[in-house]
Design an enzyme around this catalytic site. Structure first.
Site, PDB file in Angstrom:
ATOM      1  N   GLU A   1       0.871  -1.333  -0.039  1.00 28.82           N
ATOM      2  CA  GLU A   1      -0.094  -0.090   0.037  1.00 28.82           C
ATOM      3  C   GLU A   1       0.891   1.143   0.154  1.00 28.82           C
ATOM      4  O   GLU A   1       0.356   2.201  -0.657  1.00 28.82           O
ATOM      5  CB  GLU A   1      -0.987  -0.238   1.082  1.00 28.82           C
ATOM      6  CG  GLU A   1      -1.824  -1.005   1.309  1.00 28.82           C
ATOM      7  CD  GLU A   1      -2.869  -0.977  -0.475  1.00 28.82           C
ATOM      8  OE1 GLU A   1      -3.158  -0.014  -0.645  1.00 28.82           O
ATOM      9  OE2 GLU A   1      -2.761  -2.264  -0.942  1.00 28.82           O
TER      10      GLU A   1
ATOM     11  N   GLY B   1       3.706   1.565  -1.411  1.00 30.17           N
ATOM     12  CA  GLY B   1       4.121   1.509  -2.757  1.00 30.17           C
ATOM     13  C   GLY B   1       3.329   2.140  -3.700  1.00 30.17           C
ATOM     14  O   GLY B   1       3.434   2.707  -4.713  1.00 30.17           O
TER      15      GLY B   1
ATOM     16  N   CYS C   1      11.275  -9.520   2.674  1.00 28.29           N
ATOM     17  CA  CYS C   1       9.987  -9.762   1.720  1.00 28.29           C
ATOM     18  C   CYS C   1      10.315 -11.041   0.928  1.00 28.29           C
ATOM     19  O   CYS C   1       9.229 -11.365   0.105  1.00 28.29           O
ATOM     20  CB  CYS C   1      10.094  -8.325   0.762  1.00 28.29           C
ATOM     21  SG  CYS C   1       9.784  -6.999   1.386  1.00 28.29           S
TER      22      CYS C   1
ATOM     23  N   GLU D   1       0.936 -12.161   3.660  1.00 22.92           N
ATOM     24  CA  GLU D   1       2.379 -11.845   3.976  1.00 22.92           C
ATOM     25  C   GLU D   1       2.455 -11.954   5.584  1.00 22.92           C
ATOM     26  O   GLU D   1       1.823 -11.169   6.048  1.00 22.92           O
ATOM     27  CB  GLU D   1       3.163 -10.658   3.557  1.00 22.92           C
ATOM     28  CG  GLU D   1       4.530 -10.497   3.782  1.00 22.92           C
ATOM     29  CD  GLU D   1       5.405  -9.335   3.248  1.00 22.92           C
ATOM     30  OE1 GLU D   1       6.554  -9.537   2.904  1.00 22.92           O
ATOM     31  OE2 GLU D   1       4.399  -8.244   2.927  1.00 22.92           O
TER      32      GLU D   1
END
Length: 496
Positions: free
Chosen positions: A228, A230, A281, A383
């Site tokens: 979000e 990004g 990530c 995630e």
């Protein structure tokens, strides 16, 4: 011991007068206090960077001199390595052995981009007629770099070295939780000879980051963070046609085929899942395991998880440190609970480890294995950003590829097999920006780093990143001796 870092300690923006405590996540203790800068601080930092770009020596410095300075920066980082290792391990809780291994590579990015600069060749383009057409590459101007808490210095070095090599000036906004090595690097850069105003640091939270992405004088934003954040940066930069590179979230699938010894596969899986306490990530978070080795793999991975030494990140024997905050630990614990409620089996971990009294204020979590999961479960789709390995069985290769691609993210992936043809085939069919075969999380300065789908846009590192910190100008020179009278009587056949 707590210390205060004020604006006078480095090339910072304007100080609003507010401060933020920086927490040691292994104890919960305050280890530093930094300025909490807001939009006004960002504006001051950007103005300083713009002045350095427009009137300072850096953009006009000949490329050989700029390359030599970047090499001096690399040497200076190595000379300060122990200080940086210790500071970052204390600030983000990553074990000192992991931190040393990662930060020892930071100088490589400065040397790599110095080499690209020194070896850069610019195009002379073919064309019809008596014309010489050639290109120049010019710096963009002021570039903003927004970095996360998990790998503060390495992620900064990837973009910063490329931005500086191209002659840009920079404003860095580190995570509000882990600014200490960024501030230390700013001092190292200045001592190495980087001119005043070329690198500026803003220490602040979300308002500072939002202002940096929206600032009209910032020509490019490089951001590593949540999807979000990004998306918001992409929208903000698009409104003024600025460039953006965004490395965002991930839900990395790791496919384990039955031709790999389950014990060996578990070793690789443990590294993929639990390095940096899973706060990466590209952390392996979905382990897709072929059914006829599935049970053996779960047993081996669970044993590996239970044997990991969790504790004080400053000690060399520690293999996993804390999560970055109590909030993050609570989020991960909630997701573990959601996983078991939806039918996953808790095969290892799942709680807070027993630790010495001095660490009980820290944000530790046991390495966790959730087995017998399915792709429909929340833990298989969202995630987690913590030390949680979700294990899911599959039958055929086509099933594994479909399951790997059944996600909104596309940052990294892993394939474990001894069948070389299958390795290439599956790696090609998985939709991800990076795929590792029989390993995980390997990186090089030459490796373009970035994903597809909800995992972001653009690349860090490699020639792709280097080139994206400049813009191309094409110059066309007519070399014929005669002149062109387009509106005269002569037959005109030139192409326009």
């Amino acid at each position: 011991m707590t210390h205060t870092i004020a604006a006078s300690a480095g090339p910072l923006g304007a100080d609003s007068g507010d401060t933020r405590n920086i927490i040691d996540p292994s104890s919960g203790a305050v280890i530093a206090t930094v300025a909490e800068q807001d939009a006004e601080g960002v504006d001051a930092a950007v103005a300083r960077a713009r002045a350095a770009f427009e009137s300072g020596p850096w953009p006009a410095l000949v490329r050989s001199a700029r390359a030599r300075l970047l090499l001096r920066v690399a040497d200076a980082i190595e000379a300060n390595s122990e200080r940086l290792y210790t500071l970052e391990a204390r600030n983000n809780g990553r074990p000192i052995t992991e931190t040393r291994a990662q930060l020892s590579r930071v100088p490589e990015w400065f040397r790599y981009n110095a080499g690209l600069l020194a070896a850069q060749r610019l195009a002379v383009l073919p064309g019809d007629g008596p014309y010489l057409t050639y290109q120049q590459r010019l710096p963009l101007g002021v570039c903003g770099i927004i970095t996360p808490f998990n790998h503060p210095l390495l992620i900064l070095a990837r973009s910063l070295s490329a931005a500086l090599a191209n002659g840009n000036t920079v404003v860095v906004k580190p995570s509000e939780m882990t600014p200490l090595t960024t501030l230390a690097l700013a001092e190292i850069l200045a001592e190495a000879g980087v001119p005043d105003g070329v690198v500026n640091v803003v220490t602040g939270g979300r308002p500072a980051g939002e202002r940096l992405t929206r600032h009209p004088d910032v020509a490019k934003i490089t951001l590593t963070g949540g999807t979000e954040a990004g998306r918001a940066a992409a929208i903000a930069t698009a409104s003024r046609f600025a460039r953006v590179t965004a490395e965002l979230g991930g839900k990395t699938p790791v496919v384990m085929f039955d031709d790999v010894d389950p014990a060996v596969a578990a070793e690789g899986a443990a590294f993929a899942a639990f390095v940096a306490a899973g706060q990466s990530c590209v952390a392996g978070s979905r382990f897709l395991v072929q059914r006829n080795v599935y049970d053996e793999f779960v047993i081996a991975l669970s044993a590996r998880a239970q044997a990991i030494r969790v504790g004080d990140p400053s000690l060399p024997q520690t293999q996993m440190g804390p999560l970055i905050s109590a909030r993050q630990r609570d989020k991960v614990l909630d997701l573990i609970g959601t996983g078991t409620a939806e039918g996953a089996r808790l095969a290892a971990g799942g709680g807070i480890p027993e630790l010495p009294e001095e660490l009980r204020g820290g944000f530790f979590l046991q390495p966790t294995v959730l087995a017998d999961a399915s792709m429909a479960m929340t833990v298989a789709r969202e995630e987690i950003f913590g030390p949680v390995a979700v294990v899911i069985p599959f039958d055929a290769e086509a099933d594994a590829v479909a399951m790997a691609n059944d996600n909104e993210y596309g940052l990294g992936a892993g394939v474990w097999t001894t069948d070389i043809a299958r390795a290439h085939r599956v790696a090609s069919n998985i939709v991800a920006g990076m795929v590792w075969v029989n390993d995980h999380h390997r990186l090089e300065p030459s490796l373009p780093w970035g994903g597809v789908k909800e995992s972001g846009i653009g690349k860090d590192a490699g020639t792709e990143s280097f080139d994206d910190f400049s813009w191309i100008k094409s110059i066309v020179v007519r070399t014929a001796a005669d002149h062109v009278d387009w509106y005269g009587d002569a037959d005109q056949r030139r192409l326009n």
